[in-house]
Each structure stands twice: as structure tokens, then as C-alpha cells.
Design an enzyme around this catalytic site. Sequence first.
Site, PDB file in Angstrom:
ATOM      1  N   CYS A 101       0.834  -1.198   0.000  1.00 35.86           N
ATOM      2  CA  CYS A 101       0.000   0.000   0.000  1.00 35.86           C
ATOM      3  C   CYS A 101       0.874   1.256   0.000  1.00 35.86           C
ATOM      4  CB  CYS A 101      -0.981  -0.038   1.169  1.00 35.86           C
ATOM      5  SG  CYS A 101      -2.340   1.154   0.985  1.00 35.86           S
ATOM      6  N   HIS A 200      -3.493  -4.930   0.681  1.00 31.31           N
ATOM      7  CA  HIS A 200      -2.863  -5.443   1.898  1.00 31.31           C
ATOM      8  C   HIS A 200      -2.903  -6.973   1.911  1.00 31.31           C
ATOM      9  CE1 HIS A 200      -2.263  -1.719   4.324  1.00 31.31           C
ATOM     10  NE2 HIS A 200      -3.155  -1.260   3.456  1.00 31.31           N
ATOM     11  N   GLU A 202      -1.244  -8.993   3.595  1.00 31.76           N
ATOM     12  CA  GLU A 202      -1.072  -9.580   4.933  1.00 31.76           C
ATOM     13  C   GLU A 202      -2.408  -9.947   5.570  1.00 31.76           C
ATOM     14  OE1 GLU A 202      -1.116  -5.078   5.793  1.00 31.76           O
ATOM     15  OE2 GLU A 202      -0.623  -6.444   4.166  1.00 31.76           O
TER      16      GLU A 202
END
Length: 238
Positions: A101, A200, A202
Site C-alpha cells: 500500500c 494489503h 497480509e
Amino acid sequence: MQSPRPLIGVTVSRRSGWRIFPLVAFNVWMAGGRALRWQAGREADIDSVDGIIIGGGDDISPDLYGGRIVTSARLDPGRDALERGLVLAAFERSKPVLGICRGSQMLNIALGGTLHQDAYATYAASNHMRTVLPRKTVCIEPGTRLAGLAGAGPMKVNALHTQAVDRLGAGLRAAAHDTGGMVQAIERVEEPFALGVQWHPEHLFYARRQMGIFRALIAAAKARREHVAQLPGIDALR
């Protein structure tokens, strides 16, 4: 004795790093590495790690690329300086970089690119949503390294950003766009390995296509540790 797991330095916001870093560290561990938390105001030694992740968070000051400030921007000049310096130092030492990001935007800026401060004002056709759930569609460019790592078909991702890449930095190419044409991923075309994604991954650790992004970083970090070329090993992951 050196750990078999490459060490990855991860930059985070001073405001939200306490909750974001454990999630990034989990993804790094799942991919075969181990993570070290960095933030502005603390020592960040590029020589102590095998690769870096520039994490998400605050907006990037337009002072870094000659843009204009918008009133909604939340800035952290200390973090800007830290991360820009780390990206440049990583490239000087041929260490791989993953930008998430904000980190993707910083990767672009460090290599001389620019940003759209208000991305959705520029790309009115882009679906403006703010969610950690995979609800936004991105289209991966055929023939890119990202296509090899995550598959070439459309991908559902999350979206939390307001800024986006405008002019590409030196040695970078666009690897994905959303359905409105906004850049959603960038990648370096030569050594060392560098990839930036606007979403994102993650948060999407359960998705095989997203884990391919972290696996690529760890493969590149292992290659850097062994002083061999990074990109052939990453391409072999396909």
C-alpha cells in the site's frame, strides 16, 4: 550460526504498527522468513537484514515528489525519510523490497516517480471502497512477474488507500490495474527484486495467490544471502 530463515526488516507506522506488525510477521514466517519491526525514531540497520518490507499506513508527503498537499492527508515526515532512505539503501546493496500500500507508493517515489494525491478524483471509474475484505477486482498485466507469482486472472483484493501511483519511477512497470485504470501493482524489471502492491496481502494470508507475494520476497532474500541472482529463482516459483 546464521538462521536458515532470512531476516526481513518491516517498517510500520508509530500509530498502528503495534497491531499491523504481528500480521505481517505471520505472513513472513509462513513464507519461510522472520521479521524485525522498524519505525521512525528507532534504529533501522539495512545491513542487518536480507530484505525489507515497506508497510502501509500514513499518506506520503508531496514534498518528496513535487505534489500538492490535500487537507485530508495524514503525514509522518520522519517515516517518509526513513523509508525512502531504506529503499535506496536496499537497492545499493541489491536487497529485495516488497512495498505494501503506502510502501508501494514509497517504492515508486524513491525511484523518481510521482503520486496522485486524490486517486479517486483522478480515476472516477474506479470502485471507491475501503475494506480489509477482498471485494475489489484488480487485473494483472500478462507477462509480468506478478502474473507468474499470483496467476494472470482477475484477483479480488482489499482496498484502504486514497493515494496511487501516477508517473512510474525509473526501472518500474505497472503490473496490475483496477477496473477503472488505476495502478494497483508495480514491479522492478531488473535486479534486485522489488514489488509493490496497493492492497494489503497480509490480511489475506489464507489466499494462495497472496502468499505467493511473500514467498517471492523470501526467495529473493535467500538468493541475496547466497550472493546469487534473485529473479531466476523467483521465476522458478511459477
